[in-house]
Design a protein around this motif. Sequence first.
Motif, PDB file in Angstrom:
ATOM      1  N   TRP A   1       7.928   3.638   3.980  1.00 25.06           N
ATOM      2  CA  TRP A   1       7.371   4.980   4.163  1.00 25.06           C
ATOM      3  C   TRP A   1       7.710   5.668   5.478  1.00 25.06           C
ATOM      4  O   TRP A   1       7.517   6.875   5.605  1.00 25.06           O
ATOM      5  CB  TRP A   1       5.845   4.915   4.011  1.00 25.06           C
ATOM      6  CG  TRP A   1       5.425   4.692   2.603  1.00 25.06           C
ATOM      7  CD1 TRP A   1       5.108   3.504   2.004  1.00 25.06           C
ATOM      8  CD2 TRP A   1       5.311   5.683   1.586  1.00 25.06           C
ATOM      9  NE1 TRP A   1       4.795   3.693   0.688  1.00 25.06           N
ATOM     10  CE2 TRP A   1       4.907   5.031   0.404  1.00 25.06           C
ATOM     11  CE3 TRP A   1       5.497   7.069   1.571  1.00 25.06           C
ATOM     12  CZ2 TRP A   1       4.700   5.702  -0.797  1.00 25.06           C
ATOM     13  CZ3 TRP A   1       5.283   7.746   0.374  1.00 25.06           C
ATOM     14  CH2 TRP A   1       4.901   7.074  -0.794  1.00 25.06           C
TER      15      TRP A   1
ATOM     16  N   PHE B   1       5.193  -1.697   4.531  1.00 27.64           N
ATOM     17  CA  PHE B   1       4.695  -0.324   4.428  1.00 27.64           C
ATOM     18  C   PHE B   1       5.571   0.634   5.226  1.00 27.64           C
ATOM     19  O   PHE B   1       5.947   1.705   4.739  1.00 27.64           O
ATOM     20  CB  PHE B   1       3.244  -0.262   4.931  1.00 27.64           C
ATOM     21  CG  PHE B   1       2.702   1.146   5.026  1.00 27.64           C
ATOM     22  CD1 PHE B   1       2.248   1.799   3.897  1.00 27.64           C
ATOM     23  CD2 PHE B   1       2.671   1.812   6.242  1.00 27.64           C
ATOM     24  CE1 PHE B   1       1.768   3.097   3.973  1.00 27.64           C
ATOM     25  CE2 PHE B   1       2.190   3.105   6.338  1.00 27.64           C
ATOM     26  CZ  PHE B   1       1.741   3.752   5.198  1.00 27.64           C
TER      27      PHE B   1
ATOM     28  N   TYR C   1       0.822  -1.222   0.000  1.00 21.94           N
ATOM     29  CA  TYR C   1       0.000   0.000   0.000  1.00 21.94           C
ATOM     30  C   TYR C   1       0.856   1.273   0.000  1.00 21.94           C
ATOM     31  O   TYR C   1       1.896   1.337   0.665  1.00 21.94           O
ATOM     32  CB  TYR C   1      -0.928   0.011   1.227  1.00 21.94           C
ATOM     33  CG  TYR C   1      -1.869   1.194   1.228  1.00 21.94           C
ATOM     34  CD1 TYR C   1      -2.991   1.208   0.411  1.00 21.94           C
ATOM     35  CD2 TYR C   1      -1.616   2.316   2.026  1.00 21.94           C
ATOM     36  CE1 TYR C   1      -3.849   2.296   0.400  1.00 21.94           C
ATOM     37  CE2 TYR C   1      -2.465   3.407   2.010  1.00 21.94           C
ATOM     38  CZ  TYR C   1      -3.584   3.384   1.199  1.00 21.94           C
ATOM     39  OH  TYR C   1      -4.425   4.473   1.170  1.00 21.94           O
ATOM     40  N   GLU C   2       0.381   2.287  -0.744  1.00 19.60           N
ATOM     41  CA  GLU C   2       1.019   3.599  -0.754  1.00 19.60           C
ATOM     42  C   GLU C   2       0.020   4.634  -0.254  1.00 19.60           C
ATOM     43  O   GLU C   2      -1.112   4.683  -0.737  1.00 19.60           O
ATOM     44  CB  GLU C   2       1.491   3.969  -2.166  1.00 19.60           C
ATOM     45  CG  GLU C   2       2.571   3.053  -2.707  1.00 19.60           C
ATOM     46  CD  GLU C   2       3.113   3.522  -4.051  1.00 19.60           C
ATOM     47  OE1 GLU C   2       2.691   4.607  -4.516  1.00 19.60           O
ATOM     48  OE2 GLU C   2       3.963   2.813  -4.618  1.00 19.60           O
TER      49      GLU C   2
END
Length: 299
Positions: free
Chosen positions: A90, A86, A61-62
Amino acid sequence: MFKKVLGIIFILLLISSYTYGKDKIMVATSIAPLAYFIENVGGDRVDVTTLIPPGGNPHTYEPTPRQMMIVSRSDLYVKVGSGIEFELMWMNKIEALNKHMSVCDASKGITLINTSDIQEEPEHGQIKGDEHGHSHHGIKDPHIWLSPANAVIITENIMNSLSDKDAAGSEYYFQNASSLINRLRLLKENISITLKDISKRQFFIFHPAWAYFARDFNLEQVPVELSGKDPTPERLGKLVKRAIKDDIKVIFSSPQFSKKSADVIAREINGKVVFIDPMPEDYISNLEKTAQLFQENLK
């Protein structure tokens, strides 16, 4: 006149809502299970944003620009801290975006399981590596929240971080955390009772997210996927043979991942695929449901 009064009331409500929101601690987090713990500990003193939505894959996921904007205004970020992809991708960007934001490591004090402990049995006594010859030894399983025992530690970490951020609410957070911890301990007791008499202690799972749960309740997960990759035809054949030998009729899978390989094995063993969710929004109810599914399908 009536419209003018309504307009004034609307403006006052907006001001009141804005002021009330500003009184709360803005907390961002990566996954829904952590949001559950934060909301239960923080109560009406926190406003929680979860970056990975329901059904989202924490490995791919972004975050959206809007989510990053919310993070830039947050007071606290609660990270899993155990190495989910993730956060590996991030977390540095998230922290750089908001230098004034505190970060709570939910994994602090938790002993991580090495992924080599849940891989396929190595040949000739050697630890299996990937296609580049790298050993899996030393890579940690990030799915810490799926253990009720770990969830107690996570709750305490969140309580401490909220208290550091909001000293006036320390007693409030302590009381809420104590209540949640009691429910988590009862959850562990109830799951132990549910699983006490099952005849099969091993279970086949597509994505091996349940090692901590298995450790808590004397189970063994047999992963279909290894190192985030679909099984080779050779491995699928070995899994089918093992399932037949051990009379396995159920392949568990997660709604966040493709179940194609699980379907192949299920067809070969004349079995079925059963979904269990490793990313629950309602943590306690979901683990109770999962335990019930294990109890029903591991007889």
